[in-house]
Motif scaffolding. Sequence first.
Motif, mmCIF file in Angstrom:
data_model
loop_
_atom_site.group_PDB
_atom_site.id
_atom_site.type_symbol
_atom_site.label_atom_id
_atom_site.label_comp_id
_atom_site.label_asym_id
_atom_site.label_seq_id
_atom_site.Cartn_x
_atom_site.Cartn_y
_atom_site.Cartn_z
ATOM 1 N N THR A 213 -13.156 7.852 -12.016
ATOM 2 C CA THR A 213 -12.747 6.468 -12.199
ATOM 3 C C THR A 213 -11.228 6.047 -11.758
ATOM 4 O O THR A 213 -10.663 4.888 -12.466
ATOM 5 N N GLU A 214 -10.970 6.273 -10.758
ATOM 6 C CA GLU A 214 -9.675 5.818 -9.994
ATOM 7 C C GLU A 214 -8.480 5.667 -10.706
ATOM 8 O O GLU A 214 -7.639 4.621 -10.827
ATOM 9 N N LYS A 215 -8.089 6.871 -11.674
ATOM 10 C CA LYS A 215 -6.922 6.980 -12.182
ATOM 11 C C LYS A 215 -5.657 7.245 -11.264
ATOM 12 O O LYS A 215 -4.388 7.211 -11.383
ATOM 13 N N GLY A 216 -6.155 8.014 -10.133
ATOM 14 C CA GLY A 216 -5.197 8.727 -9.120
ATOM 15 C C GLY A 216 -5.580 8.625 -7.859
ATOM 16 O O GLY A 216 -5.533 7.880 -7.091
ATOM 17 N N LEU A 217 -6.083 10.090 -7.465
ATOM 18 C CA LEU A 217 -6.521 10.156 -6.099
ATOM 19 C C LEU A 217 -7.352 9.367 -5.332
ATOM 20 O O LEU A 217 -7.032 9.132 -4.275
ATOM 21 N N ARG A 218 -8.455 8.995 -6.177
ATOM 22 C CA ARG A 218 -9.445 8.004 -5.614
ATOM 23 C C ARG A 218 -8.892 6.981 -5.239
ATOM 24 O O ARG A 218 -9.476 6.067 -4.164
ATOM 25 N N LYS A 219 -7.700 6.497 -5.548
ATOM 26 C CA LYS A 219 -6.837 5.157 -4.843
ATOM 27 C C LYS A 219 -6.641 5.322 -3.405
ATOM 28 O O LYS A 219 -6.751 4.327 -2.810
ATOM 29 N N ILE A 220 -6.966 6.385 -2.979
ATOM 30 C CA ILE A 220 -6.477 6.768 -1.301
ATOM 31 C C ILE A 220 -7.843 5.963 -0.365
ATOM 32 O O ILE A 220 -7.566 5.531 0.627
ATOM 33 N N LEU A 221 -8.699 5.795 -1.366
ATOM 34 C CA LEU A 221 -10.171 5.190 -0.552
ATOM 35 C C LEU A 221 -9.831 3.589 -0.492
ATOM 36 O O LEU A 221 -10.622 3.061 0.212
ATOM 37 N N ASN A 222 -8.679 3.007 -0.950
ATOM 38 C CA ASN A 222 -8.346 1.734 -0.847
ATOM 39 C C ASN A 222 -7.501 1.221 0.225
ATOM 40 O O ASN A 222 -7.135 0.056 0.340
ATOM 41 N N PHE A 223 -7.260 2.349 1.139
ATOM 42 C CA PHE A 223 -6.241 2.118 2.310
ATOM 43 C C PHE A 223 -6.924 1.059 2.898
ATOM 44 O O PHE A 223 -8.161 0.943 3.398
#
Length: 342
Positions: A213-223
């Motif tokens: 649910t994009e609380k942390g690591l998944r945010k890297i996919l937003n580069f």
Amino acid sequence: MSVTIAPIQEGLAAFLATKEYSKYVVIADVNTRKHCYPRLKPYLPKHHLIVVPAGEQHKNLTTCEQIWSEMTRLELDRHAVVFNLGGGVIGDMGGFCAATYKRGIDFVQIPTTLLSQVDASVGGKLGIDFQGFKNHLGVFTQPKNVLIDASFLQSLSYIELRSGFAEIVKHCLIADAAKWEEIRKKDFEEQNWPDLIAHSVEIKKKVVAEDPTEKGLRKILNFGHTIGHAVETYFLNKPPKERLLHGEAIAAGMIMEAYVAYRKKMIDLQTLEQIEEFIFSVYGKVALQMSDVATVIQLAQQDKKNKGGELRFSLLTGVGRCGFDIKVTPVEIQQAIAYYVG
């Protein structure tokens, strides 16, 4: 999260063998109805087809109302299943409608564009645009399966294929330095699509499994996506001929966000120049002007990663590595756009 990379008849047969549904529905747009549905239709049980207009400009509540109305007219119960046949728009919107209809019915993503096969269909992010803001309304809900058949790519134009390639470039830059070296030394026409699809899917599956649910690591996919989404949204309000495909905007966003990372001493000049050179060689330059800066910054301030009014970016910390929740100021965005515009 289940992803099957195989000819559609094989993937679909394997899925249907494990499930029994009360009704089957396919959601397609006018383009996938013509080019892709005939390949899927023979392998489905008796089903209903819902066709919607094509394009990002139709990824909104008005089209959702059309889909929900059809679902209601067809008397779908909570034991029905929806197959979303199309690119990122259909996957996002069809999944969103399925996830919210009667508090959620099963859905399967059948991505037909390179962009959706390597990115949009995997990970359970669903949503629509609202009041000019991209993916402003949405939910996290995993599909029951993602059925990927690379042969659908044969229906794509050059610019659609190139749009999807931007997400492949992103996956390499944030997670696989060796693969980045491999792709940047090849011309666009020489890339191995089946190999790159499988590679991107594995990267995204691994990241999403750790942080669904994009609380942390998944945010890297937003580069590339904070400025990129803002640029895409800005051009969405332009005449149709001037609008950008998602990947075209993200490609520009990756150059600008790489520049932010360089200014913050997170990557070196050689890395920035390699990224810039390769992306420009594939995509050319988006027609941004310095007069557009204020609007682009305003749109970036609506980004979902922001916190407490502060802009938060996902930025490279090297090739194959990415950080997240990094504070970026409006001035730094302005400098990045100025660098890109030249």
